[in-house]
Design a protein around this motif. Structure first.
Motif, PDB file in Angstrom:
ATOM      1  N   MET A  75       0.952  -1.126  -0.121  1.00  0.00           N
ATOM      2  CA  MET A  75       0.200  -0.006   0.044  1.00  0.00           C
ATOM      3  C   MET A  75       0.897   1.307   0.212  1.00  0.00           C
ATOM      4  O   MET A  75       1.761   1.342   0.620  1.00  0.00           O
ATOM      5  CB  MET A  75      -0.755  -0.162   1.321  1.00  0.00           C
ATOM      6  N   SER A  76       0.681   2.197  -0.817  1.00  0.00           N
ATOM      7  CA  SER A  76       1.404   3.557  -0.772  1.00  0.00           C
ATOM      8  C   SER A  76       1.070   4.197   0.497  1.00  0.00           C
ATOM      9  O   SER A  76       0.301   4.073   1.223  1.00  0.00           O
ATOM     10  CB  SER A  76       0.876   4.196  -2.201  1.00  0.00           C
ATOM     11  N   GLN A  77       2.082   5.096   0.496  1.00  0.00           N
ATOM     12  CA  GLN A  77       2.263   6.338   1.876  1.00  0.00           C
ATOM     13  C   GLN A  77       0.795   6.888   1.644  1.00  0.00           C
ATOM     14  O   GLN A  77       0.049   7.145   2.945  1.00  0.00           O
ATOM     15  CB  GLN A  77       3.332   6.910   1.961  1.00  0.00           C
ATOM     16  N   GLN A  78       0.400   7.396   0.482  1.00  0.00           N
ATOM     17  CA  GLN A  78      -0.824   8.075   0.504  1.00  0.00           C
ATOM     18  C   GLN A  78      -2.024   7.326   0.625  1.00  0.00           C
ATOM     19  O   GLN A  78      -2.793   7.937   1.040  1.00  0.00           O
ATOM     20  CB  GLN A  78      -0.664   8.745  -0.974  1.00  0.00           C
ATOM     21  N   GLU A  79      -2.006   6.130   0.334  1.00  0.00           N
ATOM     22  CA  GLU A  79      -3.250   5.349   0.321  1.00  0.00           C
ATOM     23  C   GLU A  79      -3.438   5.075   2.011  1.00  0.00           C
ATOM     24  O   GLU A  79      -4.433   5.127   2.368  1.00  0.00           O
ATOM     25  CB  GLU A  79      -3.201   3.956  -0.454  1.00  0.00           C
ATOM     26  N   GLN A  80      -2.288   4.607   2.588  1.00  0.00           N
ATOM     27  CA  GLN A  80      -2.510   4.500   4.054  1.00  0.00           C
ATOM     28  C   GLN A  80      -2.855   5.768   4.942  1.00  0.00           C
ATOM     29  O   GLN A  80      -3.752   5.652   5.617  1.00  0.00           O
ATOM     30  CB  GLN A  80      -1.100   3.966   4.642  1.00  0.00           C
ATOM     31  N   GLN A  81      -2.434   7.021   4.416  1.00  0.00           N
ATOM     32  CA  GLN A  81      -2.914   8.304   4.880  1.00  0.00           C
ATOM     33  C   GLN A  81      -4.201   8.358   4.600  1.00  0.00           C
ATOM     34  O   GLN A  81      -5.023   8.779   5.616  1.00  0.00           O
ATOM     35  CB  GLN A  81      -1.869   9.304   4.288  1.00  0.00           C
ATOM     36  N   ARG A  82      -4.752   8.100   3.530  1.00  0.00           N
ATOM     37  CA  ARG A  82      -6.293   8.617   3.259  1.00  0.00           C
ATOM     38  C   ARG A  82      -7.177   7.581   3.959  1.00  0.00           C
ATOM     39  O   ARG A  82      -8.093   7.955   4.763  1.00  0.00           O
ATOM     40  CB  ARG A  82      -6.469   8.255   1.758  1.00  0.00           C
TER      41      ARG A  82
ATOM     42  N   ALA B 206       6.999   5.494   8.012  1.00  0.00           N
ATOM     43  CA  ALA B 206       6.439   4.076   8.394  1.00  0.00           C
ATOM     44  C   ALA B 206       6.067   4.039   9.583  1.00  0.00           C
ATOM     45  O   ALA B 206       4.770   3.342  10.026  1.00  0.00           O
ATOM     46  CB  ALA B 206       6.994   3.139   7.721  1.00  0.00           C
ATOM     47  N   PHE B 207       7.036   3.868  10.454  1.00  0.00           N
ATOM     48  CA  PHE B 207       6.578   3.435  11.921  1.00  0.00           C
ATOM     49  C   PHE B 207       5.743   4.507  12.456  1.00  0.00           C
ATOM     50  O   PHE B 207       4.713   4.100  13.147  1.00  0.00           O
ATOM     51  CB  PHE B 207       7.835   3.571  12.678  1.00  0.00           C
ATOM     52  N   GLU B 208       5.845   5.676  12.437  1.00  0.00           N
ATOM     53  CA  GLU B 208       4.788   6.753  12.809  1.00  0.00           C
ATOM     54  C   GLU B 208       3.295   6.662  12.171  1.00  0.00           C
ATOM     55  O   GLU B 208       2.541   6.458  13.057  1.00  0.00           O
ATOM     56  CB  GLU B 208       5.136   8.210  12.735  1.00  0.00           C
ATOM     57  N   ARG B 209       3.318   6.168  11.021  1.00  0.00           N
ATOM     58  CA  ARG B 209       2.205   5.929  10.408  1.00  0.00           C
ATOM     59  C   ARG B 209       1.320   4.690  10.672  1.00  0.00           C
ATOM     60  O   ARG B 209       0.010   4.863  11.232  1.00  0.00           O
ATOM     61  CB  ARG B 209       2.271   5.696   8.682  1.00  0.00           C
ATOM     62  N   ASP B 210       2.121   3.697  11.165  1.00  0.00           N
ATOM     63  CA  ASP B 210       1.741   2.427  11.707  1.00  0.00           C
ATOM     64  C   ASP B 210       1.213   2.772  13.193  1.00  0.00           C
ATOM     65  O   ASP B 210       0.121   2.086  13.385  1.00  0.00           O
ATOM     66  CB  ASP B 210       2.678   1.523  11.610  1.00  0.00           C
ATOM     67  N   MET B 211       1.895   3.335  13.953  1.00  0.00           N
ATOM     68  CA  MET B 211       1.528   3.813  15.279  1.00  0.00           C
ATOM     69  C   MET B 211       0.231   4.682  15.096  1.00  0.00           C
ATOM     70  O   MET B 211      -0.832   4.537  16.207  1.00  0.00           O
ATOM     71  CB  MET B 211       2.659   4.701  16.035  1.00  0.00           C
ATOM     72  N   LEU B 212       0.083   5.566  14.376  1.00  0.00           N
ATOM     73  CA  LEU B 212      -1.042   6.286  14.352  1.00  0.00           C
ATOM     74  C   LEU B 212      -2.426   5.389  13.833  1.00  0.00           C
ATOM     75  O   LEU B 212      -3.557   5.469  14.496  1.00  0.00           O
ATOM     76  CB  LEU B 212      -1.008   7.323  13.305  1.00  0.00           C
ATOM     77  N   ALA B 213      -2.255   4.573  12.995  1.00  0.00           N
ATOM     78  CA  ALA B 213      -3.034   3.642  12.622  1.00  0.00           C
ATOM     79  C   ALA B 213      -3.446   2.663  13.845  1.00  0.00           C
ATOM     80  O   ALA B 213      -4.658   2.505  13.934  1.00  0.00           O
ATOM     81  CB  ALA B 213      -2.654   2.837  11.280  1.00  0.00           C
TER      82      ALA B 213
END
Length: 86
Positions: A1-8, A52-59
């Motif tokens: 999954m792209s960074q933008q898709e994970q963010q969205r 990525a780590f910060e995105r995953d922790m936020l998710a």
């Protein structure tokens, strides 16, 4: 999954909750996230991409909040044998 898709998708999940940005940030920080509240806010409004780590922790923070919520009320059946056949 792209960074933008994970963010969205994370933003969509966050917006489905009653959490404020500050409340989400507290949850995220307590799980080990390192970004500041302003960075999380910018991420949620697509102004900043996080590593990525910060995105995953936020998710994880969003998903744990959602999992902790009681399920929405369901409509009861009349008491006959199960739901009506369709």
């Amino acid at each position: 999954m792209s960074q933008q898709e994970q963010q969205r998708r994370t933003c969509d999940a966050f917006r489905s909750t009653a959490l404020s940005t500050y409340e989400l940030w507290l949850r995220y920080f307590s799980l080990g996230g390192n970004a500041g509240e302003e960075e999380v806010d910018a991420y949620l409004y697509s102004s900043l991409l996080l590593p990525a780590f910060e995105r995953d922790m936020l998710a994880l923070a969003v998903n744990e909040y959602i999992a902790d919520q009681p399920p929405p009320p369901r409509a009861p059946y009349s008491g006959r044998k199960g739901p009506p056949a369709v």
